[in-house]
Design a protein around this motif. Structure first.
Motif, PDB file in Angstrom:
ATOM      1  N   ASP A 148      34.672 -18.059 -34.892  1.00  0.00           N
ATOM      2  CA  ASP A 148      34.993 -16.852 -33.876  1.00  0.00           C
ATOM      3  C   ASP A 148      33.720 -16.795 -33.213  1.00  0.00           C
ATOM      4  OD1 ASP A 148      35.565 -14.573 -32.422  1.00  0.00           O
ATOM      5  OD2 ASP A 148      36.438 -13.431 -33.921  1.00  0.00           O
ATOM      6  N   GLN A 149      33.548 -17.122 -31.798  1.00  0.00           N
ATOM      7  CA  GLN A 149      32.120 -16.756 -31.033  1.00  0.00           C
ATOM      8  C   GLN A 149      32.023 -15.162 -30.924  1.00  0.00           C
ATOM      9  OE1 GLN A 149      32.658 -18.019 -26.721  1.00  0.00           O
ATOM     10  NE2 GLN A 149      34.824 -18.634 -27.413  1.00  0.00           N
ATOM     11  N   ASN A 150      33.096 -14.314 -30.823  1.00  0.00           N
ATOM     12  CA  ASN A 150      33.137 -12.932 -30.257  1.00  0.00           C
ATOM     13  C   ASN A 150      32.297 -12.328 -31.841  1.00  0.00           C
ATOM     14  OD1 ASN A 150      33.866 -13.544 -27.787  1.00  0.00           O
ATOM     15  ND2 ASN A 150      36.008 -13.154 -28.531  1.00  0.00           N
ATOM     16  N   LEU A 151      33.108 -12.541 -32.898  1.00  0.00           N
ATOM     17  CA  LEU A 151      32.301 -11.878 -34.044  1.00  0.00           C
ATOM     18  C   LEU A 151      31.039 -12.521 -34.413  1.00  0.00           C
ATOM     19  CD1 LEU A 151      32.688 -10.079 -36.628  1.00  0.00           C
ATOM     20  CD2 LEU A 151      33.820 -12.083 -37.712  1.00  0.00           C
ATOM     21  N   GLY A 152      30.822 -13.756 -34.164  1.00  0.00           N
ATOM     22  CA  GLY A 152      29.455 -14.416 -34.417  1.00  0.00           C
ATOM     23  C   GLY A 152      28.458 -13.774 -33.385  1.00  0.00           C
ATOM     24  N   ALA A 153      28.971 -13.654 -32.153  1.00  0.00           N
ATOM     25  CA  ALA A 153      27.932 -12.990 -31.245  1.00  0.00           C
ATOM     26  C   ALA A 153      27.522 -11.530 -31.701  1.00  0.00           C
ATOM     27  CB  ALA A 153      28.493 -12.988 -29.826  1.00  0.00           C
ATOM     28  N   TYR A 154      28.575 -10.649 -32.186  1.00  0.00           N
ATOM     29  CA  TYR A 154      28.281  -9.406 -32.573  1.00  0.00           C
ATOM     30  C   TYR A 154      27.312  -9.555 -33.747  1.00  0.00           C
ATOM     31  CZ  TYR A 154      29.171  -5.216 -35.445  1.00  0.00           C
ATOM     32  OH  TYR A 154      29.028  -4.123 -36.159  1.00  0.00           O
ATOM     33  N   VAL A 155      27.591 -10.526 -34.616  1.00  0.00           N
ATOM     34  CA  VAL A 155      26.605 -10.695 -35.939  1.00  0.00           C
ATOM     35  C   VAL A 155      25.235 -10.942 -35.416  1.00  0.00           C
ATOM     36  CG1 VAL A 155      26.226 -11.854 -38.184  1.00  0.00           C
ATOM     37  CG2 VAL A 155      28.496 -11.337 -37.606  1.00  0.00           C
ATOM     38  N   ARG A 156      25.041 -12.038 -34.446  1.00  0.00           N
ATOM     39  CA  ARG A 156      23.842 -12.252 -33.795  1.00  0.00           C
ATOM     40  C   ARG A 156      22.904 -11.351 -33.259  1.00  0.00           C
ATOM     41  NH1 ARG A 156      23.860 -16.885 -29.361  1.00  0.00           N
ATOM     42  NH2 ARG A 156      24.981 -15.378 -28.362  1.00  0.00           N
ATOM     43  N   ASP A 157      23.680 -10.413 -32.696  1.00  0.00           N
ATOM     44  CA  ASP A 157      22.898  -9.077 -32.084  1.00  0.00           C
ATOM     45  C   ASP A 157      22.664  -8.145 -33.088  1.00  0.00           C
ATOM     46  OD1 ASP A 157      23.467  -9.920 -29.634  1.00  0.00           O
ATOM     47  OD2 ASP A 157      24.997  -8.593 -28.838  1.00  0.00           O
TER      48      ASP A 157
END
Ligand code: 13P
Ligand code: SF4
Length: 303
Positions: A148-157
């Motif tokens: 999941d790119q969206n959950l992944g981007a949230y985690v990255r932030d």
């Protein structure tokens, strides 16, 4: 004349069966369940199950697979075999195996919304409620987050100290929510807080007051002292709104936030699953061993 619910309760006792339901299941299904929770809570509950012969998992396939992996001695049944999470099928396991062979120093973290065969290729699983804690706790500095790119981007932030690479998967339901949808709801209800699932797109999540798993959203709704705009699958709203009539909730885009797969399980199918219907989860020993390792790491780092 016994109702379907009476028959479920009688068969459950007779067969030593336990029923687990995800929070996206309909209120009728939730009433039949011994346990209702988000993906992480379901996994923890499954890992501690004793004294039962059978588990009926009301949710989508990866949830039933996860229960089987964590409670392998139980007969685990998915009431509706076609209930799947489209995101879980978005990566072929061979692609991750090839990535790992080329990048042995990068940990692969799999959202639990993945097939058992894909989990078997990964180092650790995460859920939406446990991802931040687990990614922070991993010994590796570099992590590939799938699918999941969206959950992944949230985690990255939220975890800038780690280098997080993203895949291009997504939830076809939550990713329908646009930034305009959230801004419109905010303008319509300026006194309300916005609670969103991290599977929504980053540009929409920017306008959230709280971002969390289904359980975290439910806890926020229960504790809220102002109206809440609910941005996740609409069963959460449909269950909580009548239970808490003194609170004010608004469902964001009720026509978009419907997961058809989550809606497939009915009380009749649960009854049939208790009578030999549905699909038994039977991972191969190799898949079970690999996927169990990734799930055990999830419980170790997320606990
Ligand atoms: P949770 O981790 O909140 O249970 O979410 C699972 C899911 O499928 C969300 O779409
Ligand atoms: Fe999968 Fe999205 Fe449905 Fe959750 S809401 S089960 S991630 S398709």
């Amino acid at each position: 004349m016994h109702t379907v619910i009476d028959q479920i309760n009688a068969l459950k006792k007779e067969q030593g069966a336990v029923i687990l339901a995800h929070t996206y299941q309909s209120p009728e299904i939730q009433k039949t369940a011994d346990f209702v929770g988000d993906s992480y809570a379901m996994a923890v509950y499954a890992s501690k199950l004793t004294g039962y012969q059978k588990a009926i998992v009301c949710g989508v396939r990866f949830m039933a697979e996860t229960v089987k992996l964590l409670a392998p001695e139980l007969e685990v049944v998915l009431p509706e075999p076609s209930a799947g999470c489209p995101m879980a099928e978005q990566i072929a396991p061979e692609r991750v195996r090839a990535f790992k062979a080329e990048h042995p120093d990068i940990a692969v973290a799999a959202y639990v919304n993945t097939t058992a065969a894909l989990k078997a290729e990964c180092d650790v699983c995460v859920t939406s409620s446990s991802a931040l804690k687990i990614i922070r706790a991993l010994p590796q500095e570099k992590i590939l987050f799938i699918p999941d790119q969206n959950l992944g981007a949230y985690v990255r932030d939220m975890v800038p100290e780690k280098e997080i690479l993203l895949w291009d998967g997504y939830c076809p339901i939550h990713s329908r929510i646009t930034e305009e949808d959230v801004l419109r709801a905010r303008a319509e209800h300026p006194d309300a807080a916005v609670a969103m699932h991290p599977e929504c797109r980053p540009e929409a999540l920017r306008h959230a007051d709280v971002i969390g798993s289904t359980k975290e959203i439910i806890d926020f709704m229960k504790a809220a002292d102002r109206p809440v705009i609910v941005a996740t699958e609409r069963n959460v709203y449909d269950k909580l709104a009548p239970e808490l009539p003194d609170k004010v909730f608004y469902q964001l885009c009720p026509e978009k936030l419907v997961c058809a797969d989550m809606k497939k399980v009915t009380p009749e199918l649960v009854l049939r699953a208790l009578s030999g219907g549905g699909e038994r989860m039977e991972p191969t020993p190799e898949v079970a061993a690999g996927a169990r390792r990734a799930l055990d790491n999830m419980l170790k780092y997320g606990g």
